[in-house]
Design a protein around this motif. Sequence first.
Motif, PDB file in Angstrom:
ATOM      1  N   LYS A 264      -4.023 -61.662  44.572  1.00 20.16           N
ATOM      2  CA  LYS A 264      -3.424 -62.003  43.276  1.00 20.16           C
ATOM      3  C   LYS A 264      -4.220 -63.114  42.597  1.00 20.16           C
ATOM      4  N   LEU A 265      -4.632 -64.107  43.378  1.00 18.72           N
ATOM      5  CA  LEU A 265      -5.416 -65.207  42.817  1.00 18.72           C
ATOM      6  C   LEU A 265      -6.789 -64.719  42.357  1.00 18.72           C
ATOM      7  N   PHE A 266      -7.427 -63.905  43.192  1.00 13.30           N
ATOM      8  CA  PHE A 266      -8.764 -63.409  42.852  1.00 13.30           C
ATOM      9  C   PHE A 266      -8.708 -62.478  41.644  1.00 13.30           C
ATOM     10  N   TYR A 267      -7.623 -61.721  41.505  1.00  9.07           N
ATOM     11  CA  TYR A 267      -7.468 -60.802  40.366  1.00  9.07           C
ATOM     12  C   TYR A 267      -7.513 -61.567  39.049  1.00  9.07           C
ATOM     13  N   GLN A 268      -6.839 -62.721  38.980  1.00 12.76           N
ATOM     14  CA  GLN A 268      -6.843 -63.514  37.747  1.00 12.76           C
ATOM     15  C   GLN A 268      -8.253 -63.976  37.399  1.00 12.76           C
ATOM     16  N   HIS A 269      -8.992 -64.445  38.413  1.00 11.48           N
ATOM     17  CA  HIS A 269     -10.355 -64.900  38.167  1.00 11.48           C
ATOM     18  C   HIS A 269     -11.268 -63.726  37.790  1.00 11.48           C
ATOM     19  N   ALA A 270     -11.086 -62.594  38.451  1.00 16.39           N
ATOM     20  CA  ALA A 270     -11.916 -61.419  38.147  1.00 16.39           C
ATOM     21  C   ALA A 270     -11.693 -60.959  36.711  1.00 16.39           C
ATOM     22  N   GLN A 271     -10.443 -60.932  36.278  1.00 19.75           N
ATOM     23  CA  GLN A 271     -10.136 -60.565  34.891  1.00 19.75           C
ATOM     24  C   GLN A 271     -10.842 -61.505  33.915  1.00 19.75           C
ATOM     25  N   ALA A 272     -10.743 -62.816  34.179  1.00 18.98           N
ATOM     26  CA  ALA A 272     -11.347 -63.795  33.277  1.00 18.98           C
ATOM     27  C   ALA A 272     -12.863 -63.634  33.229  1.00 18.98           C
ATOM     28  N   ILE A 273     -13.496 -63.412  34.384  1.00 23.85           N
ATOM     29  CA  ILE A 273     -14.954 -63.255  34.423  1.00 23.85           C
ATOM     30  C   ILE A 273     -15.384 -62.009  33.659  1.00 23.85           C
ATOM     31  N   LEU A 274     -14.696 -60.896  33.880  1.00 16.07           N
ATOM     32  CA  LEU A 274     -15.059 -59.649  33.198  1.00 16.07           C
ATOM     33  C   LEU A 274     -14.867 -59.774  31.696  1.00 16.07           C
ATOM     34  N   LYS A 275     -13.824 -60.484  31.282  1.00 16.56           N
ATOM     35  CA  LYS A 275     -13.604 -60.672  29.844  1.00 16.56           C
ATOM     36  C   LYS A 275     -14.712 -61.519  29.236  1.00 16.56           C
ATOM     37  N   GLN A 276     -15.122 -62.574  29.931  1.00 16.00           N
ATOM     38  CA  GLN A 276     -16.184 -63.423  29.396  1.00 16.00           C
ATOM     39  C   GLN A 276     -17.514 -62.693  29.331  1.00 16.00           C
ATOM     40  N   VAL A 277     -17.789 -61.824  30.300  1.00 21.58           N
ATOM     41  CA  VAL A 277     -19.010 -61.010  30.249  1.00 21.58           C
ATOM     42  C   VAL A 277     -18.962 -60.069  29.053  1.00 21.58           C
ATOM     43  N   ALA A 278     -17.804 -59.426  28.831  1.00 16.63           N
ATOM     44  CA  ALA A 278     -17.671 -58.530  27.682  1.00 16.63           C
ATOM     45  C   ALA A 278     -17.820 -59.284  26.370  1.00 16.63           C
ATOM     46  N   ASP A 279     -17.245 -60.501  26.317  1.00 15.49           N
ATOM     47  CA  ASP A 279     -17.365 -61.313  25.101  1.00 15.49           C
ATOM     48  C   ASP A 279     -18.817 -61.709  24.855  1.00 15.49           C
ATOM     49  N   ALA A 280     -19.547 -62.042  25.923  1.00 17.05           N
ATOM     50  CA  ALA A 280     -20.956 -62.433  25.772  1.00 17.05           C
ATOM     51  C   ALA A 280     -21.783 -61.275  25.228  1.00 17.05           C
ATOM     52  N   ARG A 281     -21.529 -60.084  25.746  1.00 15.62           N
ATOM     53  CA  ARG A 281     -22.248 -58.912  25.236  1.00 15.62           C
ATOM     54  C   ARG A 281     -21.908 -58.656  23.777  1.00 15.62           C
ATOM     55  N   ALA A 282     -20.609 -58.779  23.471  1.00 14.68           N
ATOM     56  CA  ALA A 282     -20.183 -58.526  22.095  1.00 14.68           C
ATOM     57  C   ALA A 282     -20.769 -59.547  21.133  1.00 14.68           C
ATOM     58  N   ALA A 283     -20.858 -60.814  21.585  1.00 12.65           N
ATOM     59  CA  ALA A 283     -21.383 -61.868  20.720  1.00 12.65           C
ATOM     60  C   ALA A 283     -22.822 -61.592  20.320  1.00 12.65           C
ATOM     61  N   VAL A 284     -23.610 -61.022  21.230  1.00  8.12           N
ATOM     62  CA  VAL A 284     -25.004 -60.704  20.926  1.00  8.12           C
ATOM     63  C   VAL A 284     -25.092 -59.535  19.962  1.00  8.12           C
ATOM     64  N   ALA A 285     -24.188 -58.564  20.140  1.00  6.00           N
ATOM     65  CA  ALA A 285     -24.265 -57.339  19.339  1.00  6.00           C
ATOM     66  C   ALA A 285     -23.627 -57.479  17.960  1.00  6.00           C
ATOM     67  N   GLN A 286     -22.703 -58.422  17.814  1.00  3.88           N
ATOM     68  CA  GLN A 286     -21.934 -58.512  16.577  1.00  3.88           C
ATOM     69  C   GLN A 286     -22.755 -59.085  15.433  1.00  3.88           C
ATOM     70  N   SER A 287     -22.372 -58.731  14.248  1.00  3.88           N
ATOM     71  CA  SER A 287     -22.879 -59.401  13.052  1.00  3.88           C
ATOM     72  C   SER A 287     -21.731 -60.172  12.423  1.00  3.88           C
ATOM     73  N   THR A 288     -22.054 -61.224  11.720  1.00  6.21           N
ATOM     74  CA  THR A 288     -21.007 -61.985  11.050  1.00  6.21           C
ATOM     75  C   THR A 288     -20.434 -61.217   9.870  1.00  6.21           C
ATOM     76  N   GLU A 289     -21.197 -60.246   9.354  1.00  3.99           N
ATOM     77  CA  GLU A 289     -20.728 -59.476   8.201  1.00  3.99           C
ATOM     78  C   GLU A 289     -19.635 -58.487   8.604  1.00  3.99           C
ATOM     79  N   ARG A 290     -19.842 -57.790   9.725  1.00  2.76           N
ATOM     80  CA  ARG A 290     -18.876 -56.800  10.190  1.00  2.76           C
ATOM     81  C   ARG A 290     -18.578 -57.057  11.669  1.00  2.76           C
ATOM     82  N   PRO A 291     -17.790 -58.094  11.963  1.00  6.15           N
ATOM     83  CA  PRO A 291     -17.505 -58.407  13.363  1.00  6.15           C
ATOM     84  C   PRO A 291     -16.749 -57.275  14.042  1.00  6.15           C
ATOM     85  N   SER A 292     -17.053 -57.066  15.295  1.00  5.99           N
ATOM     86  CA  SER A 292     -16.396 -56.007  16.055  1.00  5.99           C
ATOM     87  C   SER A 292     -16.191 -56.491  17.486  1.00  5.99           C
TER      88      SER A 292
END
Length: 310
Positions: A62-90
């Motif tokens: 249960k403890l590891f699940y919370q950390h795993a979720q947070a890590i995967l979300k931050q990785v997805a956010d990092a990828r999205a931040a590189v791909a996004q444009s400020t004009e049409r954020p996605s």
Amino acid sequence: MELRQLRYFVAIVDHGSLSRAALVLHVAQPALTQQLRQLEDELGARLLHRSAQGVTSTDAGKLFYQHAQAILKQVADARAAVAQSTERPSGSVTLGLPHSISGALALPLLTAARARYPEITLQLTEEISGSLTEQLKSGRLNLAVLFDDGQLGQFNSVPLVEEDLMFICRPGSAFAPAGPAISLADALASTLILPAQQHGVRPRIEQTARGAGLALDKVIEINSIAILRSALLADIGATLLPVAPVRADIEAGTLAAWPVEHPAITRSVTLCSSRNIPLTNAAAAIGRLVRQVTEELCASGHWPGAALAG
């Protein structure tokens, strides 16, 4: 430890079964089992209980699940931040709202987000404020609406509104005040139905009471807005709340609200983000939209009892 192992583990927990997770992930079940075993060996802890009915998390899992979720979300956010444009954020943005705020803000915000940013997937989560703080710290939330109790220095914060707390009970109740308003002393002398001390409006009520040299007397503690509302309708007691969570009942006449005086009680509603995790363009856009929608709700009177901060 590999990201795929985190994805596999989260999928197994979410689906409650190795076989169902294998189907969703398009991975052979023996390979999934092997990756899970390697993860447990590396961590030196058993993460899952296996049975004929499926799998359940151990305490370590249960403890590891919370950390795993947070890590995967931050990785997805990092990828999205590189791909996004400020004009049409996605991308995906997760915003946390306290129970007592969601009734005023959630639907208008969802509607505005779909119209203004169709390429952003806005995920709203409704929790008690203490849980939202922990999720924002861990990175499981991009943004959260929190109450400024003087302890938000760990976050970037933008004040949204000052919200009045009202005395609320059934019309004609023995708890109902005789006049158009009620003093704080009389309100605190009533049988009050309130959240527990660490949640929601309670810290603000306690703080205001101490400042006025008063104390709460008879309190029934209920952390669920839905159950609290039912208790009010059953005339078990009164409460001190903003109007927004029970606005429909007040408009229908099944509940009534009175201003609190000498002194009044207000709370500061604030939009917060992590100081350590940068916002993606999509999250920054939703943050701006939260402020815009808040201004519109206050101007139109659709957030009763709230006034723009500052």
